[in-house]
Design a protein around this motif. Structure first.
Motif, mmCIF file in Angstrom:
data_model
loop_
_atom_site.group_PDB
_atom_site.id
_atom_site.type_symbol
_atom_site.label_atom_id
_atom_site.label_comp_id
_atom_site.label_asym_id
_atom_site.label_seq_id
_atom_site.Cartn_x
_atom_site.Cartn_y
_atom_site.Cartn_z
ATOM 1 N N VAL A 27 0.869 -1.180 0.000
ATOM 2 C CA VAL A 27 0.000 0.000 0.000
ATOM 3 C C VAL A 27 0.911 1.236 0.000
ATOM 4 O O VAL A 27 2.047 1.170 0.469
ATOM 5 N N PRO A 28 0.432 2.352 -0.534
ATOM 6 C CA PRO A 28 1.294 3.540 -0.649
ATOM 7 C C PRO A 28 1.331 4.366 0.639
ATOM 8 O O PRO A 28 1.224 5.599 0.589
ATOM 9 N N TYR A 29 1.465 3.690 1.791
ATOM 10 C CA TYR A 29 1.416 4.401 3.067
ATOM 11 C C TYR A 29 2.575 3.973 3.963
ATOM 12 O O TYR A 29 3.222 2.953 3.735
ATOM 13 N N THR A 30 2.815 4.783 4.980
ATOM 14 C CA THR A 30 3.734 4.414 6.064
ATOM 15 C C THR A 30 3.003 4.703 7.374
ATOM 16 O O THR A 30 1.856 5.182 7.379
ATOM 17 N N TYR A 31 3.703 4.474 8.491
ATOM 18 C CA TYR A 31 3.081 4.773 9.789
ATOM 19 C C TYR A 31 2.868 6.273 9.983
ATOM 20 O O TYR A 31 2.109 6.684 10.860
ATOM 21 N N LYS A 32 3.527 7.097 9.163
ATOM 22 C CA LYS A 32 3.342 8.544 9.280
ATOM 23 C C LYS A 32 1.996 8.993 8.710
ATOM 24 O O LYS A 32 1.595 10.136 8.880
ATOM 25 N N ASP A 33 1.301 8.082 8.022
ATOM 26 C CA ASP A 33 0.003 8.421 7.435
ATOM 27 C C ASP A 33 -1.165 8.117 8.360
ATOM 28 O O ASP A 33 -2.321 8.342 7.984
ATOM 29 N N VAL A 34 -0.894 7.557 9.548
ATOM 30 C CA VAL A 34 -1.959 7.265 10.513
ATOM 31 C C VAL A 34 -1.593 7.912 11.847
ATOM 32 O O VAL A 34 -0.569 8.589 11.973
ATOM 33 N N THR A 35 -2.436 7.711 12.846
ATOM 34 C CA THR A 35 -2.176 8.245 14.179
ATOM 35 C C THR A 35 -1.745 7.105 15.098
ATOM 36 O O THR A 35 -2.574 6.288 15.513
#
Length: 331
Positions: free
Chosen positions: A113-121
């Motif tokens: 997926v194009p996400y990292t942990y910086k994209d969530v809380t």
């Protein structure tokens, strides 16, 4: 007719209260304001499901959350479906928590997926677990050496049931053991399932030969004599009902695997909501109910929350990428 002075004062006070109430933010009434949803990003029966349901149970029984808590299962891609759902459809929803573990780290490291942990809380890690290699009680593999000898002879003869996607947590557990034994981990015949419960069903049903699991997923089957632990992936034996289960290390294979268990929330939630969850889960891990949960699941006491947890997750992602490259799963 004279107006009564007290009545005038009372009306003014009432008006101020009503005006204040109408201008107040929703959070001023106290968070949470409605029912809570916890997403287990896999089918029932595995580690994420157990993490979610155990947390919901203790938060409710300890009265740390008085709103209803519902657990829903959202399998797919070892956390890929759930994190995509949280980011694209639940932004700002502080009444949602999603379970996480190294399985999600590997999903992100593999860029599924194009996400990292910086994209969530990030919210908090609440416990740790250990990996283990198990077989059915009637398996011809009586020891880790038997299993490794069979793999050395022909890797295709050793089918491996996992509750996560290829290249993710369960696959990596087994691959670490194979690499530590001096063999090629890219030849593992890995059979992925949507959660640890399905993987165990595959093993017990005779469809696969071995399963790299989390200890908490198989405590019941071990105590019932349905499966045999060939190796615990800890640096020393765990004790209790597992005191006779050997580690891989003591069998000459230097492989360990720690499973942290925690939660994240959707991006864009209010500071009030984030602070509530960090504080509330911090209270939960100190409760008697949680101590009993740790003991029942063979989990270990561990808590890190808020900004420290965010740093932990970012470092976990970096180390996950390094490990996947070492195993040949990531270029």
């Amino acid at each position: 007719m004279r107006e009564h002075p007290i009545s005038r004062t009372g009306l003014c006070a009432l008006g101020a209260l009503l005006l204040g109430a109408s201008l107040a933010s929703p959070g001023s009434a106290g968070f949470p304001e409605k029912a809570i949803e916890i997403i287990a990003p896999a089918n029932p029966g595995g580690g994420w499901d157990l993490t979610s349901r155990s947390t919901a149970k203790v938060l409710t029984e300890e009265k740390l959350v008085t709103q209803p808590i519902a657990v829903s299962n959202m399998p797919g891609g070892s956390g890929a479906v759930a994190i995509s759902h949280a980011i694209t459809r639940r932004k700002g929803d502080g009444h949602l928590l999603i379970a996480a573990s190294p399985s999600l780290t590997f999903t992100l490291a593999l860029k599924r997926v194009p996400y990292t942990y910086k994209d969530v809380t990030p919210i908090a890690a609440i416990a740790t677990d250990y990996g283990a290699i198990v077989v059915r009680k009637d398996s011809p593999y009586k020891s880790l050496k038997d299993l490794l000898d069979a793999y050395r002879k022909n890797p295709a003869d050793v089918s491996v049931a996992g509750g996560s996607a290829p290249g993710s947590q369960d696959h990596v557990k087994f691959a670490k053991v194979i690499k530590a034994a001096g063999m090629d981990p890219t030849k593992v015949k890995y059979v992925p399932h949507q959660g640890g419960g399905e993987a165990m069903a595959s093993l017990l049903g005779g469809h696969t030969a071995v399963a790299p699991v989390d200890i908490s997923e198989i405590v019941g089957q071990v105590e019932a004599g349905e499966v045999r632990i060939l190796a615990v992936l800890s640096d020393k034996r765990l004790g209790g009902s597992l005191k006779n289960a050997p580690t891989a290390v003591e069998q000459g294979v230097n492989a360990t695997f720690i499973v942290w268990r925690g939660f994240y929330a959707a991006p864009g939630i209010s500071k009030e909501a984030a602070d509530f969850w960090v504080t509330t889960l911090g209270k939960m891990v100190k409760s008697e109910g949680w101590k009993k949960t740790l003991q029942a699941n063979k989990w270990f006491d561990y808590y890190v929350g808020g900004a420290e947890y965010a740093r932990f997750l970012n470092e976990d992602l970096e180390s996950g990428e390094t490990l996947l490259k070492e195993l040949g799963f990531l270029k």
